[in-house]
Design an enzyme around this catalytic site. Structure first.
Site, PDB file in Angstrom:
ATOM      1  CG  PHE A  81      -2.275  -1.049   1.134  1.00 44.42           C
ATOM      2  CD1 PHE A  81      -3.240  -0.819   0.720  1.00 44.42           C
ATOM      3  CD2 PHE A  81      -1.161  -2.724   1.766  1.00 44.42           C
ATOM      4  CE1 PHE A  81      -4.139  -2.144   0.781  1.00 44.42           C
ATOM      5  CE2 PHE A  81      -2.548  -3.671   1.440  1.00 44.42           C
ATOM      6  CZ  PHE A  81      -4.005  -3.339   1.378  1.00 44.42           C
TER       7      PHE A  81
ATOM      8  CG  ASP B  38      -1.807   2.922  -3.276  1.00 43.24           C
ATOM      9  OD1 ASP B  38      -1.200   2.562  -2.141  1.00 43.24           O
ATOM     10  OD2 ASP B  38      -2.829   3.858  -3.935  1.00 43.24           O
ATOM     11  CB  SER B  39      -6.159   0.486  -5.571  1.00 45.72           C
ATOM     12  OG  SER B  39      -6.409   1.443  -3.689  1.00 45.72           O
TER      13      SER B  39
ATOM     14  CG  ASN C 106      -8.053  -4.438  -4.643  1.00 45.92           C
ATOM     15  OD1 ASN C 106      -7.237  -5.290  -3.236  1.00 45.92           O
ATOM     16  ND2 ASN C 106      -9.658  -4.747  -4.067  1.00 45.92           N
TER      17      ASN C 106
ATOM     18  CG  ASP D 130       0.908   2.104   6.208  1.00 52.01           C
ATOM     19  OD1 ASP D 130       0.236   1.842   6.846  1.00 52.01           O
ATOM     20  OD2 ASP D 130       2.063   3.036   5.644  1.00 52.01           O
TER      21      ASP D 130
ATOM     22  CB  CYS E 205      -2.847   3.929  10.218  1.00 48.21           C
ATOM     23  SG  CYS E 205      -3.529   3.553   9.418  1.00 48.21           S
TER      24      CYS E 205
HETATM   25  N1  SAH Z   1       2.367   3.666   3.136  1.00 51.83           N
HETATM   26  C1  SAH Z   1       1.632   4.941   2.614  1.00 51.83           C
HETATM   27  C2  SAH Z   1       0.825   4.987   3.639  1.00 51.83           C
HETATM   28  C3  SAH Z   1       0.055   3.977   2.860  1.00 51.83           C
HETATM   29  S1  SAH Z   1      -1.889   5.006   3.147  1.00 51.83           S
HETATM   30  C4  SAH Z   1       2.901   5.885   3.237  1.00 51.83           C
HETATM   31  O1  SAH Z   1       3.960   5.210   3.885  1.00 51.83           O
HETATM   32  O2  SAH Z   1       2.691   7.093   2.716  1.00 51.83           O
HETATM   33  C5  SAH Z   1      -3.518   3.784   2.877  1.00 51.83           C
HETATM   34  C6  SAH Z   1      -3.040   3.707   0.596  1.00 51.83           C
HETATM   35  O3  SAH Z   1      -3.574   2.406   0.586  1.00 51.83           O
HETATM   36  C7  SAH Z   1      -3.373   4.546  -0.072  1.00 51.83           C
HETATM   37  O4  SAH Z   1      -2.644   5.258  -0.127  1.00 51.83           O
HETATM   38  C8  SAH Z   1      -4.416   3.855  -0.445  1.00 51.83           C
HETATM   39  O5  SAH Z   1      -4.294   4.830  -2.280  1.00 51.83           O
HETATM   40  C9  SAH Z   1      -3.843   2.786  -0.742  1.00 51.83           C
HETATM   41  N2  SAH Z   1      -5.167   1.922  -0.770  1.00 51.83           N
HETATM   42  C10 SAH Z   1      -7.105   2.215  -0.333  1.00 51.83           C
HETATM   43  N3  SAH Z   1      -7.166   0.457  -0.352  1.00 51.83           N
HETATM   44  C11 SAH Z   1      -6.403   0.049  -1.428  1.00 51.83           C
HETATM   45  C12 SAH Z   1      -6.518  -1.796  -1.872  1.00 51.83           C
HETATM   46  N4  SAH Z   1      -7.454  -2.259  -1.842  1.00 51.83           N
HETATM   47  N5  SAH Z   1      -5.619  -2.090  -2.536  1.00 51.83           N
HETATM   48  C13 SAH Z   1      -4.094  -0.823  -2.647  1.00 51.83           C
HETATM   49  N6  SAH Z   1      -3.870   0.034  -2.046  1.00 51.83           N
HETATM   50  C14 SAH Z   1      -4.676   0.884  -1.538  1.00 51.83           C
END
Ligand code: SAH
Length: 400
Positions: A235, A256-257, A282, A303, A343
């Site tokens: 993520f 990331d999505s 996803n 994350d 978080c």
């Molecule tokens: N690790 C990152 C923060 C992640 S926040 C950092 O430290 O900057 C969570 C992220 O998950 C967001 O960017 C959001 O777009 C993404 N997200 C949400 N649902 C998702 C999914 N099902 N698959 C992939 N990414 C996803």
């Protein structure tokens, strides 16, 4: 002529009386009292600074009053507050001094963290020469307080721009006039920040949350200490973990999505002269697909966004976290490193640990905790105020 009696400033302030339960909360040093524990609040205006009394009239301190939030009282001092704007300025200066002492290797960090800096309803972040602020309560929205906030920040930090980031939902809850996010002072609203010698573009008027995840800053550096081989950041948002891992790993893939997040991640990679793979997908589906295809990694970061928005979501959220962690554990090579985060405030540290242990059992792996971490130290945790502690970050060594 008889002398006119002039009320002292202190006694001109309105007062509220609390129930025994409300008093007990303050004695436990939680700064919030709910409306149901305010037994009397006569003629108190929205956003007033109020004297807080117990049911017999004993003075307990000074609070900021909200006429609309369920949190009616937020304590700001255990004494009197004759001049709120002056106190706010003083507290901001103390918060800045604390960060100067303890924050290292970055020009991007949280300067004021609301209750944890004894400024309930104020969040200020520094992104190099751009400051962002969020005002979340009626009392701090008042013009003289706003002026004190801006003046103190300008004097202490000489920024090139100060931007107000508005959370429309909160302004509605506080029955404050709606505003849009905008530059309050200066000319600059975007910049380049530096965290642990890695550079990131930052645009205060774009992006999720406040545009970058400052709370994970120290976890990025910690993760990079153990990362090796082939890495996947599931993520990745704008590449916070991924870019830190790139310095240590043979290859890094960020998933990331969100396409705009990945576009920014790619720009950040360029800024640091790194070549990473970015995949829009996803993460649940991608991990399932990659696991089925027999893909293996040496380092994996999870994350995800907060799965539990309220206490009621806990079971479902733990199910989601477990699914991700289980898939990740199955994909790690022997002596692999899993960096797994949550978080969600509603998922407690022990819930989170229990979930990872369950996933390890199902994956038939032995896990050793290398580090158990929280938010970066500029996001202070006020003991007895669980709301100020929300990030869990485990760095685990995974063995077959
Ligand atoms: N690790 C990152 C923060 C992640 S926040 C950092 O430290 O900057 C969570 C992220 O998950 C967001 O960017 C959001 O777009 C993404 N997200 C949400 N649902 C998702 C999914 N099902 N698959 C992939 N990414 C996803």
């Amino acid at each position: 002529m008889p002398k006119k009696r002039v009320a002292s400033a202190e006694h001109a302030e309105p007062s509220v009386k609390l129930s025994t339960r409300g008093v007990a909360r303050l004695q436990a040093r939680h700064p919030w009292v709910y409306r149901s524990d305010v037994v009397e609040a006569k003629d108190v205006l929205p956003g007033a600074t109020v004297r807080v009394l117990d049911s017999r009239g004993k003075f307990l301190g000074t609070a900021l009053y909200s006429s609309s939030s369920q949190i009616a009282i937020r304590m700001i001092s255990h004494g009197s507050v004759p001049d709120l704007p002056a106190l706010v300025g003083e507290r901001i200066r103390a918060a800045i001094a604390y960060r100067k002492e303890l924050v290292r290797n970055t020009d991007a960090y949280r300067i004021v963290f609301s209750e944890a800096d004894f400024l309930p309803g104020l969040i200020v972040d520094r992104y190099n020469d751009v400051l962002t602020l969020q005002i979340l309560t009626q009392a701090l929205d008042a013009a003289p307080v706003r002026e004190a906030i801006l003046q103190t920040l300008r004097e202490e930090l000489q920024p090139a721009g100060i931007v107000e980031r508005v959370d429309a939902r909160i302004r509605e809850l506080e029955q404050l006039p709606l505003l849009s996010s905008r530059l309050l002072w200066g000319e600059k609203s975007s910049t380049v920040i530096n965290m642990n010698a890695i550079r990131f573009h930052y645009d205060s008027l774009e992006g999720q949350k406040t545009g970058a995840f400052l709370d994970q800053r120290e976890n990025y550096a910690a993760a990079a200490e153990y990362a090796h081989g082939e890495a996947l950041d599931a993520f990745c948002y704008q590449g916070g973990f991924a870019l830190h891992l790139a310095a240590k790993c043979a290859s890094v893939t960020g998933v990331d999505s969100s396409r705009p997040a990945l576009e920014m991640a790619a720009k950040n990679a360029l800024l640091n002269g790194r070549d990473l793979e970015w995949i829009e997908a996803n993460a649940f589906d991608l991990l399932r697909e990659y696991a089925a295809a027999g893909r293996r990694y040496d380092t994996l970061v999870l994350d995800p966004p907060a799965f539990a928005k309220s206490k009621r979501d806990l079971e479902k959220a733990l199910g989601g976290y477990k699914e991700l962690n289980l898939r990740a554990l199955k994909m790690l090579r022997p002596e692999g490193i899993l960096i797994t985060c949550s978080c969600s405030f509603h998922v407690g540290a022990s819930d989170f640990l229990g979930m990872v242990a369950d996933a390890a059992q199902d994956a038939h792996k032995s896990l050793r905790i290398i580090e158990s971490r929280g938010a970066a130290r500029d996001h202070l945790i006020l003991l007895n105020v669980p709301e100020t502690s929300y990030i869990k970050c485990l760095i685990l060594s995974v063995s077959n």
